[in-house]
Every structure is written in C-alpha cells, then in structure tokens.
Motif scaffolding. Structure first.
Motif, PDB file in Angstrom:
ATOM      1  N   PHE A  84       4.554  29.769 -24.224  1.00 24.06           N
ATOM      2  CA  PHE A  84       3.355  29.985 -23.414  1.00 24.06           C
ATOM      3  C   PHE A  84       3.492  29.434 -21.999  1.00 24.06           C
ATOM      4  O   PHE A  84       3.035  30.039 -21.033  1.00 24.06           O
ATOM      5  N   ARG A 125       5.758  29.343 -19.959  1.00 24.28           N
ATOM      6  CA  ARG A 125       6.496  30.160 -18.990  1.00 24.28           C
ATOM      7  C   ARG A 125       5.823  31.499 -18.732  1.00 24.28           C
ATOM      8  O   ARG A 125       6.322  32.289 -17.931  1.00 24.28           O
ATOM      9  N   ARG A 126       4.724  31.733 -19.399  1.00 28.76           N
ATOM     10  CA  ARG A 126       4.028  32.994 -19.110  1.00 28.76           C
ATOM     11  C   ARG A 126       3.472  32.958 -17.700  1.00 28.76           C
ATOM     12  O   ARG A 126       2.989  31.921 -17.242  1.00 28.76           O
ATOM     13  N   ARG A 127       3.484  34.097 -17.053  1.00 28.36           N
ATOM     14  CA  ARG A 127       2.907  34.164 -15.716  1.00 28.36           C
ATOM     15  C   ARG A 127       1.411  33.915 -15.802  1.00 28.36           C
ATOM     16  O   ARG A 127       0.735  34.431 -16.684  1.00 28.36           O
ATOM     17  N   TYR A 128       0.923  33.114 -14.872  1.00 27.62           N
ATOM     18  CA  TYR A 128      -0.495  32.805 -14.882  1.00 27.62           C
ATOM     19  C   TYR A 128      -1.322  34.068 -14.677  1.00 27.62           C
ATOM     20  O   TYR A 128      -2.396  34.242 -15.248  1.00 27.62           O
ATOM     21  N   ASP A 179      -0.921  37.638 -15.238  1.00 31.58           N
ATOM     22  CA  ASP A 179      -1.211  38.586 -16.304  1.00 31.58           C
ATOM     23  C   ASP A 179      -0.630  38.135 -17.642  1.00 31.58           C
ATOM     24  O   ASP A 179      -0.598  38.897 -18.594  1.00 31.58           O
ATOM     25  N   GLY A 180      -0.176  36.882 -17.720  1.00 28.65           N
ATOM     26  CA  GLY A 180       0.437  36.414 -18.955  1.00 28.65           C
ATOM     27  C   GLY A 180      -0.556  35.926 -19.984  1.00 28.65           C
ATOM     28  O   GLY A 180      -0.234  35.836 -21.158  1.00 28.65           O
ATOM     29  N   ASN A 181      -1.743  35.589 -19.544  1.00 29.72           N
ATOM     30  CA  ASN A 181      -2.756  35.087 -20.469  1.00 29.72           C
ATOM     31  C   ASN A 181      -3.871  36.122 -20.596  1.00 29.72           C
ATOM     32  O   ASN A 181      -4.629  36.337 -19.646  1.00 29.72           O
ATOM     33  N   GLU A 227       6.923  37.042 -30.800  1.00 28.05           N
ATOM     34  CA  GLU A 227       6.134  38.051 -30.070  1.00 28.05           C
ATOM     35  C   GLU A 227       6.535  39.419 -30.583  1.00 28.05           C
ATOM     36  O   GLU A 227       7.722  39.697 -30.751  1.00 28.05           O
ATOM     37  N   ARG A 241       1.244  37.636 -30.312  1.00 29.26           N
ATOM     38  CA  ARG A 241       2.078  36.465 -30.054  1.00 29.26           C
ATOM     39  C   ARG A 241       1.585  35.305 -30.902  1.00 29.26           C
ATOM     40  O   ARG A 241       0.386  35.205 -31.184  1.00 29.26           O
ATOM     41  N   ASN A 297       9.135  31.654 -13.210  1.00 31.92           N
ATOM     42  CA  ASN A 297       8.924  31.238 -14.594  1.00 31.92           C
ATOM     43  C   ASN A 297      10.055  31.659 -15.523  1.00 31.92           C
ATOM     44  O   ASN A 297       9.935  31.528 -16.736  1.00 31.92           O
ATOM     45  N   GLU A 298      11.133  32.156 -14.981  1.00 30.68           N
ATOM     46  CA  GLU A 298      12.221  32.605 -15.839  1.00 30.68           C
ATOM     47  C   GLU A 298      13.324  31.565 -15.894  1.00 30.68           C
ATOM     48  O   GLU A 298      13.533  30.816 -14.943  1.00 30.68           O
TER      49      GLU A 298
END
Lengths: 411, 230
Positions: A141, A143-146, A148-150, A296, A305, B57-58
């Motif tokens: 979680f 490393r998810r982009r803020y 569109d990751g959540n 996932e 996920r 973030n990668e």
C-alpha cells in the motif's frame, strides 16, 4: 484558518480553479493531463492536489467526542486534509535519475517525502539501486500513488492508525501501557521523552525512510532489499540509534493481473535517548520485526487487493514483546466509464498482556469498514465520496460513523 | 463538418447541426467526374513528449515505452455532399496497444465503424474514453486478447489507458468518407471528390486546425492543397 494557511493553500486553489474554468474553453479531455516535460524530456514535473472534508472533526478540547481514528503521525486527519505535492524526475543519464516529491499538508511547510537517486548500472539487466529518501520496500500500500492508488479516502489501519507505542518513550510496566490503550493520539510514558507526541502506526504511509535499496529482476519476479536509518513505524532521515533496518520484498506475477508479494523487516526502533533512561541488564531489546503478505488480482472491471501484516515491537521494560497483526481486503468495480464503487474491510488486532490484576490486549483492537463511490470528472480530476465506520474495543469513543468527500487533481 | 474539440466554441450538438445543414446546402451527388484532393501537411511545431509521471513510488527504473508519433494529421472536408452520408458503410479498424503505445496514435474512421483494441503487450491495459461521442471503458484484459467498440456518432474520441498514464490516442469519427490521415512524409490524398466548393481542414493533435476553401471543378481531376501546422 490563518492567513498563513490560506497563503499556503493558494497554489492548490489555483489548480482547482483552472480545472473548473477550462472546460468552457476547450474540450473537457483536452485539459493538461500529463506531466510537464522540460529539457527534451530530461526533466519531468508532476503535480497532485487534493481536498478532503468529512462530517466528523476531532478536537483535543472535546475528548469525549474525539476518536482520532484517522489521524496520522503528522497529526492530520486523512479525512479532513488539503494536500498539494509536486514530483520531479531529472534524468541525468539514461541510467541515472534524480527523483523527488515535496508535499504540504494543511498548509504546513513543504516536506520532502521522497528524494533519491536511482541508478541502473546495466542497461540490459533489471537491476537498480536507489539511495536517499526512498520508497518503502515493505508491503504494497505505501507505494501506491496517492492520486489514483487509493480508491477510498481513508487509509488501511496498519498504515495509518496510531497505536499507543512511541519510539521516544516507553512504559515502565504493563499497567502503564494499558492505561494508554486507544490513546495513540497522545500517549505519554514515564520513561523517555516527556514531550507531547503521537504513537506509531505499524507502518507509516506518510513518511519514507532514508537509506539504500536494490532491486533485481523484472516485474514478473522481483526481489528488493533495503537498509535504512529508521523502521517501518518510524522512518528517519537522521538516525536516533545505532541500528539499521533491513527490509526485503519479493514479488511474483504468475499471471497477468495477479501479483503476490511477501515482505519482511527487522530494525531497532527505539531512540538511544530512551534506552539511556532505563537501567537494563542483559541485551537491549528494542527491535521492530514485521512480516507481510499481499496480493492483487484484477480482471475486466474488477480490482481486488489485500494485505496481511504481523508486527512485533520489543520494549525493554516489558516481557514478552508486543505483537500486533492487521488484515485488510478491498475491492473496486467500475460500473460505467469514469464511475466506480469501492469498499475495504480492515482490522487491527493486538495480543494480550498480563498485569498483576488482569489480562487484556495491549492496545484496543479496531475494525474499520469503508465504502464509497468515485467519479472521474476528467481523466485527472477525481471526485470521491465515502462512508466509514470504525469500532474499537477501548477509549472514550468506541464507534465512529463518518462521511467524507474528496476532490483530487493531478498531472 | 465541425468538431467541438477542434473549434473551441461549437458544442457537439452544434457540430451535428452544422453537419446536417452543410449536407443540405451542398447537396450534390458524387459524379463520375469526381477528382482527387491531395497535398502535404507540414507540422512545424515542436512535438510534445508523452512522458510518464515521475515514478517516485517505484522500486526500480520503469521500462521504456515507444514514443508517440504526433506528426500524423487528418485532412477532411468540413462540408460534404449529402449523398456522402448515405455512402458510409460500416467497417472495421484496429488500434493496437504495443510497447505501452497506441498504434496508430491517430485513427480516422466513418460512423458505424467498429474499432478493435488488441493488447499486444505482456501487461494489462485498460482502454477507456470518458467524454465525446462514445464514452467507454473496456476493462483490463491480457496479452493476445482484444475488445472492440462501435462508434455510431461523429466527433473526436480521446483514448487513454487507465494503467499507463502516458498512453493516449485520438479517433476521429466522420459522417462521410472525405478524409485522409497523412503518411509518414505528411502527404495525404482524398479521392472521389465530386465537383463543388468545400472547406478543407487539416487537424493535428493538440487542437491545431487549419482550414481553407477549395473548389473542385467539373473538368478538374486533381486539386493540390498544402498545409503548414504551427
């Protein structure tokens, strides 16, 4: 809101203002939707800005109605937050890049969230080294982009909820520890720092650690290891103890759309200043250990996920170590173009400790359910609304229902 | 024919009205003496690069992706003989997803055409369009699979991938067949154009739109028209 705060929010408001005016002048999807590219692609700038509002507000002056369920170690609620962030990538050579992300929350002074050098020494080999304030290796979680990751507005408990433990202060015994159950917002102990501070989440998604990380293997079968100053729960730019954290992760994609990951971390989390205040005999016990598994699966209009985490903190004055575990699963389904529904069920559990008179979990177990809808006004302008329910076995506020909305723009 | 995204002011509805009106005003059946409009579109502006968002973030360097060819333009008649609207036959076209790029980047089709979106990469793609004449979302599908969309209304369709933000493409849907996509050298040719007065338009990505009046005479077989897009 102070003048300073309004000034700090000005860039955010400008961004949102532009996005509202532009459709009258051009086709809606012709708004800038990609990052800004300079110097023939060597420099790339990204932006994200969001505003979240919710029906509930916690207030230190009103403890009987404040649950602090969504507060972070930056002392902000994830459900009531204005955030602006800028990312930059500078490609120095084909194999060396510098990356950074600077964020400001609720008008606070901008902080470097990420700042590191990425080196790919062999062009044809999937091997990279990153050094500086680096993305976390552990879990999925964080490393998810803020942007569109959540799919929801709230965060998973393991990555946000403040437990009653601190890295700069410790309880003298289990009685003192249990008095702080469900007080992660403001725990205080006799040993160590006497200043006001927050407790630690299992893993913080709001600060990244400083160190070196190496990744080997393609996305299909990848392993990564990092050595950092802080730990999962307390990342550090400047170390507060002599120990380093070692964290590792492997990731396997047995089929397109399916990702399975496993993580482990081990490091000293307590500051030397705390240990100096304790009279100890034998080896010092101040380790944080964590193991995680994540998965996932996505197909068609579905995305599911889940993560399971086990965490242990050693406290020199307590025996045995304090264990906690967390599990969440979330799903997203797109109903029609640009419109999705999402839900997450999430729990954080703590193991029992015994005092002279009773046995209880060392912090109050909590369960969270959040569900919501999202609508892409533009490809890069997302509106979300969620309902969140928290229930906790401890504290003055044991249940909390809230509704939140969020508007999010990014490049 | 006018597209709302090309000309900022008219909406899609206005564009449709213009199409209908234009077809009546210039009603004229294609004749055996139909000619060719041809020429070259020179794109002089600097090509905007489609970059990834900074991948902070990668855990490693993202893989390379093919550059987008934005030199292709579409040249079309803004008004067309009314018979041309009845002359449109449903067809099939293809927009591939290859090396994290839509190929071709610009596709011009007639109304009623079904476009296939095969996935030729080893990763998921999720093709979608939010606005315009045909909002759609094909969901995630793996390599070797294909999904399709039929476009029944004219207009400009912006196509994106939900997973790869640097992927984008355009589909221009026409109510008539008088259009052409330029080749790698910028050249184009529109055939079987009946005699008449027309407005010829050159469109390039980023809402660049150049137009000029042209006349196709009864005894004329070729009309040359070059454009320079800045």
């Amino acid at each position: 809101m102070s003048i300073v705060r309004i000034r700090s929010l000005a860039p955010l408001l400008m961004v949102l203002g532009v996005s509202g005016l532009a459709p009258t002048r051009a086709n809606a999807q012709d708004l800038p939707s990609g990052p800004i590219s300079l110097a023939q692609g060597r420099v790339t700038l990204g932006l994200d800005a969001s505003v979240s509002l919710s029906t509930e507000k916690d207030d230190p002056a009103d403890p009987a109605h404040s649950g602090w369920f969504n507060y972070t170690d930056y002392e902000h609620s994830t459900m009531r937050m204005a955030r602006i962030g800028m990312t930059a990538s500078v490609r120095i050579t084909d194999g060396i890049s510098f990356l950074t992300e600077v964020r400001s929350e609720n008008g606070d002074k901008p902080q470097p969230y990420a700042m590191f050098v990425r080196v790919k020494p062999m062009k044809s080999r999937p091997f990279d080294i990153q050094a500086g304030r680096i993305p976390p290796v552990f879990g999925a979680f964080s490393r998810r982009r803020y942007t569109d990751g959540n799919p929801l507005i709230g965060y998973p408990l393991a990555y946000q909820y403040l437990t009653s433990l601190r890295s700069d202060a410790i309880p003298v015994d289990t009685d003192e520890l249990l008095r702080m159950r469900a007080r992660g917002w403001r725990p205080n102990y006799k040993l160590g720092a006497q200043t006001v501070g927050t407790g630690m989440p299992l893993i913080t998604a709001f600060r990244w650690d400083t160190g070196v990380q190496a990744r080997v293997g393609p996305e299909r079968l990848m392993a990564s290891v990092a050595v950092t100053n802080g730990t999962l729960s307390d990342p550090r730019t400047k170390d507060t103890n002599d120990g380093k954290q070692i964290a590792g992760r492997f990731q396997w994609q047995p089929a397109v759309g399916l990702t399975i990951g496993g993580s482990a971390a081990h490091g000293n989390y307590l500051a030397d200043a705390v240990l100096a205040s304790v009279s100890l005999t034998g080896p010092v016990r101040s380790m944080q250990r964590a193991f995680g598994a994540d998965g996932e699966y996505s197909r068609d209009h579905w995305l599911v996920r889940g993560e399971a985490l086990w965490n242990q903190w050693e406290v020199p004055t307590l025996q045995p170590a304090l264990n906690a575990s967390s599990f969440f699963v979330e799903g997203t389904y797109k109903i029609r173009p640009g419109f999705f529904v999402a839900a997450r069920i999430d729990t954080l559990r703590f193991e029992n400790v015994a005092t002279s008179t009773l046995t209880r979990t060392w912090d109050a177990p909590i369960t969270r359910f959040e569900t919501g809808v999202g609508f892409y006004i533009l490809r890069n302008l997302l509106a979300k609304s969620t309902y969140q329910y928290n229930t906790r076995d401890g504290g003055l506020v044991r249940q909390r229902h809230l509704v939140a909305v969020q508007l999010h723009f990014w490049l | 024919m006018t597209f709302s995204a090309l000309c900022p002011l008219p909406s899609a509805l206005t564009a449709t009205a213009i199409i209908v009106l234009a077809s009546v005003l210039s009603a004229q059946a294609p004749s055996p003496g139909a000619g060719i409009i041809r020429g070259r579109v020179e794109v002089k502006r600097a090509a905007p690069r489609a970059e990834r968002r900074p991948a902070v973030n990668e855990l490693g360097m993202p893989g390379p992706h093919d550059p987008i060819d934005i030199t292709r333009s579409v040249v079309y008649l803004e008004t067309a003989p009314s018979a041309a609207f009845a002359d449109v036959e449903p067809a099939r076209a293809r927009m591939d997803q290859r090396n994290e790029t839509f190929v071709p980047h610009v596709l011009a089709i007639t109304v009623g055409t079904t476009v296939d979106f095969p996935n030729s990469d080893q990763t998921y793609h999720n093709v979608f369009s939010l606005r315009g004449p045909k909002p759609f979302d094909l969901g995630r599908y793996a390599a070797g699979r294909s999904r399709s969309v039929r476009f029944d209304r004219p207009g400009i369709v912006r196509v994106f991938c939900e997973i790869h933000s640097h992927m984008s493409a355009f589909i221009l849907v026409f109510s008539h067949r008088y259009f052409a996509v330029t080749g790698a050298d910028g050249r184009y040719q529109i055939g079987r154009v009946p005699p008449g007065r027309y407005t010829l338009v050159a469109w390039n990505e980023g809402a660049v739109r150049e137009s000029r009046p042209i006349v196709m005479l009864e005894d004329q077989s070729i009309v040359e028209a070059d454009f320079s897009v800045r």
